[in-house]
Scaffold this motif. Sequence first.
Motif, PDB file in Angstrom:
ATOM      1  N   HIS A 114      -1.618 -13.951   4.591  1.00 52.99           N
ATOM      2  CA  HIS A 114      -1.734 -13.948   3.125  1.00 52.99           C
ATOM      3  C   HIS A 114      -3.170 -13.576   2.772  1.00 52.99           C
ATOM      4  O   HIS A 114      -4.100 -13.970   3.471  1.00 52.99           O
ATOM      5  N   VAL A 115      -3.336 -12.843   1.670  1.00 49.97           N
ATOM      6  CA  VAL A 115      -4.698 -12.607   1.194  1.00 49.97           C
ATOM      7  C   VAL A 115      -5.148 -13.840   0.434  1.00 49.97           C
ATOM      8  O   VAL A 115      -4.341 -14.564  -0.156  1.00 49.97           O
ATOM      9  N   THR A 116      -6.427 -14.068   0.470  1.00 46.33           N
ATOM     10  CA  THR A 116      -7.025 -15.119  -0.351  1.00 46.33           C
ATOM     11  C   THR A 116      -7.276 -14.524  -1.734  1.00 46.33           C
ATOM     12  O   THR A 116      -7.044 -13.322  -1.956  1.00 46.33           O
ATOM     13  N   GLU A 117      -7.775 -15.331  -2.631  1.00 47.57           N
ATOM     14  CA  GLU A 117      -8.120 -14.797  -3.954  1.00 47.57           C
ATOM     15  C   GLU A 117      -9.162 -13.682  -3.816  1.00 47.57           C
ATOM     16  O   GLU A 117      -9.069 -12.644  -4.466  1.00 47.57           O
ATOM     17  N   ARG A 118     -10.115 -13.900  -2.934  1.00 45.06           N
ATOM     18  CA  ARG A 118     -11.149 -12.898  -2.680  1.00 45.06           C
ATOM     19  C   ARG A 118     -10.531 -11.615  -2.105  1.00 45.06           C
ATOM     20  O   ARG A 118     -10.887 -10.506  -2.491  1.00 45.06           O
ATOM     21  N   GLY A 119      -9.606 -11.771  -1.184  1.00 44.84           N
ATOM     22  CA  GLY A 119      -8.933 -10.630  -0.589  1.00 44.84           C
ATOM     23  C   GLY A 119      -8.099  -9.869  -1.605  1.00 44.84           C
ATOM     24  O   GLY A 119      -8.059  -8.636  -1.597  1.00 44.84           O
ATOM     25  N   ASP A 120      -7.444 -10.606  -2.488  1.00 41.83           N
ATOM     26  CA  ASP A 120      -6.642  -9.966  -3.533  1.00 41.83           C
ATOM     27  C   ASP A 120      -7.527  -9.143  -4.462  1.00 41.83           C
ATOM     28  O   ASP A 120      -7.181  -8.016  -4.827  1.00 41.83           O
ATOM     29  N   ARG A 121      -8.680  -9.699  -4.830  1.00 41.94           N
ATOM     30  CA  ARG A 121      -9.600  -8.954  -5.711  1.00 41.94           C
ATOM     31  C   ARG A 121     -10.052  -7.658  -5.058  1.00 41.94           C
ATOM     32  O   ARG A 121     -10.071  -6.600  -5.694  1.00 41.94           O
ATOM     33  N   LEU A 122     -10.421  -7.720  -3.768  1.00 40.35           N
ATOM     34  CA  LEU A 122     -10.870  -6.509  -3.086  1.00 40.35           C
ATOM     35  C   LEU A 122      -9.725  -5.518  -2.927  1.00 40.35           C
ATOM     36  O   LEU A 122      -9.898  -4.319  -3.181  1.00 40.35           O
ATOM     37  N   ALA A 123      -8.557  -5.989  -2.541  1.00 44.87           N
ATOM     38  CA  ALA A 123      -7.410  -5.090  -2.385  1.00 44.87           C
ATOM     39  C   ALA A 123      -7.085  -4.395  -3.704  1.00 44.87           C
ATOM     40  O   ALA A 123      -6.801  -3.188  -3.727  1.00 44.87           O
ATOM     41  N   ARG A 124      -7.136  -5.119  -4.799  1.00 45.38           N
ATOM     42  CA  ARG A 124      -6.838  -4.534  -6.123  1.00 45.38           C
ATOM     43  C   ARG A 124      -7.906  -3.516  -6.529  1.00 45.38           C
ATOM     44  O   ARG A 124      -7.590  -2.487  -7.124  1.00 45.38           O
ATOM     45  N   GLU A 125      -9.154  -3.807  -6.205  1.00 48.25           N
ATOM     46  CA  GLU A 125     -10.224  -2.858  -6.523  1.00 48.25           C
ATOM     47  C   GLU A 125     -10.058  -1.567  -5.722  1.00 48.25           C
ATOM     48  O   GLU A 125     -10.213  -0.466  -6.256  1.00 48.25           O
ATOM     49  N   LEU A 126      -9.744  -1.683  -4.443  1.00 47.08           N
ATOM     50  CA  LEU A 126      -9.535  -0.488  -3.614  1.00 47.08           C
ATOM     51  C   LEU A 126      -8.339   0.312  -4.124  1.00 47.08           C
ATOM     52  O   LEU A 126      -8.397   1.544  -4.194  1.00 47.08           O
ATOM     53  N   ALA A 127      -7.274  -0.387  -4.491  1.00 46.80           N
ATOM     54  CA  ALA A 127      -6.092   0.299  -5.036  1.00 46.80           C
ATOM     55  C   ALA A 127      -6.431   0.976  -6.364  1.00 46.80           C
ATOM     56  O   ALA A 127      -5.961   2.086  -6.639  1.00 46.80           O
ATOM     57  N   ARG A 128      -7.254   0.325  -7.176  1.00 44.79           N
ATOM     58  CA  ARG A 128      -7.656   0.923  -8.456  1.00 44.79           C
ATOM     59  C   ARG A 128      -8.416   2.221  -8.233  1.00 44.79           C
ATOM     60  O   ARG A 128      -8.166   3.231  -8.893  1.00 44.79           O
ATOM     61  N   LEU A 129      -9.318   2.221  -7.261  1.00 47.62           N
ATOM     62  CA  LEU A 129     -10.098   3.425  -6.958  1.00 47.62           C
ATOM     63  C   LEU A 129      -9.187   4.568  -6.511  1.00 47.62           C
ATOM     64  O   LEU A 129      -9.348   5.705  -6.946  1.00 47.62           O
ATOM     65  N   GLN A 130      -8.235   4.266  -5.658  1.00 49.14           N
ATOM     66  CA  GLN A 130      -7.348   5.317  -5.167  1.00 49.14           C
ATOM     67  C   GLN A 130      -6.324   5.723  -6.216  1.00 49.14           C
ATOM     68  O   GLN A 130      -5.969   6.897  -6.319  1.00 49.14           O
ATOM     69  N   THR A 131      -5.874   4.773  -7.024  1.00 48.53           N
ATOM     70  CA  THR A 131      -4.922   5.088  -8.091  1.00 48.53           C
ATOM     71  C   THR A 131      -5.547   6.036  -9.107  1.00 48.53           C
ATOM     72  O   THR A 131      -4.880   6.957  -9.605  1.00 48.53           O
ATOM     73  N   ARG A 132      -6.815   5.846  -9.388  1.00 50.61           N
ATOM     74  CA  ARG A 132      -7.509   6.729 -10.336  1.00 50.61           C
ATOM     75  C   ARG A 132      -7.441   8.174  -9.845  1.00 50.61           C
ATOM     76  O   ARG A 132      -7.114   9.082 -10.606  1.00 50.61           O
ATOM     77  N   ARG A 133      -7.701   8.392  -8.567  1.00 47.92           N
ATOM     78  CA  ARG A 133      -7.683   9.748  -8.015  1.00 47.92           C
ATOM     79  C   ARG A 133      -6.257  10.310  -7.974  1.00 47.92           C
ATOM     80  O   ARG A 133      -6.002  11.443  -8.357  1.00 47.92           O
ATOM     81  N   VAL A 134      -5.307   9.493  -7.526  1.00 49.76           N
ATOM     82  CA  VAL A 134      -3.912   9.939  -7.428  1.00 49.76           C
ATOM     83  C   VAL A 134      -3.353  10.222  -8.821  1.00 49.76           C
ATOM     84  O   VAL A 134      -2.696  11.247  -9.036  1.00 49.76           O
ATOM     85  N   SER A 135      -3.601   9.329  -9.763  1.00 47.56           N
ATOM     86  CA  SER A 135      -3.092   9.519 -11.123  1.00 47.56           C
ATOM     87  C   SER A 135      -3.656  10.774 -11.763  1.00 47.56           C
ATOM     88  O   SER A 135      -2.949  11.492 -12.477  1.00 47.56           O
TER      89      SER A 135
END
Length: 178
Positions: A114-135
């Motif tokens: 399981h991700v921790t709260e800290r892990g979730d924040r980092l995973a979401r930030e990385l996904a946001r960065l890649q989603t911006r480029r893909v979108s």
Amino acid sequence: MADVISAEAPVGRKPANAASPADRPAFDVIELFFFAYRDFVRDPDEALAVYDFGRAHHRVLHFVDRNPGLRVTELLDILKITKQSLGRVLRELIEKGFIESREGASDRRQRLLHVTERGDRLARELARLQTRRVSHALGRLEPAEAEAVRRFFFEIIDPDERAKVAAITGAAAPAPRS
């Protein structure tokens, strides 16, 4: 003496000597894929460097975040890596507080990730960065073209892995072309 490539002169191209077009390497697509991947991972690489993490950390964090309670064996199968390769990366993510490993409720030998709260924040930030480029890229395409991109990626996946990938990603397998 080191090779020097001048920015003013184009890089020489090795000719594709093949008997038929079907035998020629698809250099245009291969190279576009390399360059697209390079840019797709650039922003996350920079964000991960702050933690001394790399792409392997990103992949583990991504799939654990997207699949809470993922078993280590399932993660090994998704990533197609050895237990030894995963061990170092997973240990670092756990030690730095991004992932936690819990015992299974019915089988205490199971390790559920399981991700921790800290892990979730980092995973979401990385996904946001890649989603911006893909979108941005998909937004420049017609809907049918965007669907063709998804189908292209799906077709690159080994046929015996497609059903598993469709289940993991939640993406419907594209209908066969007639």
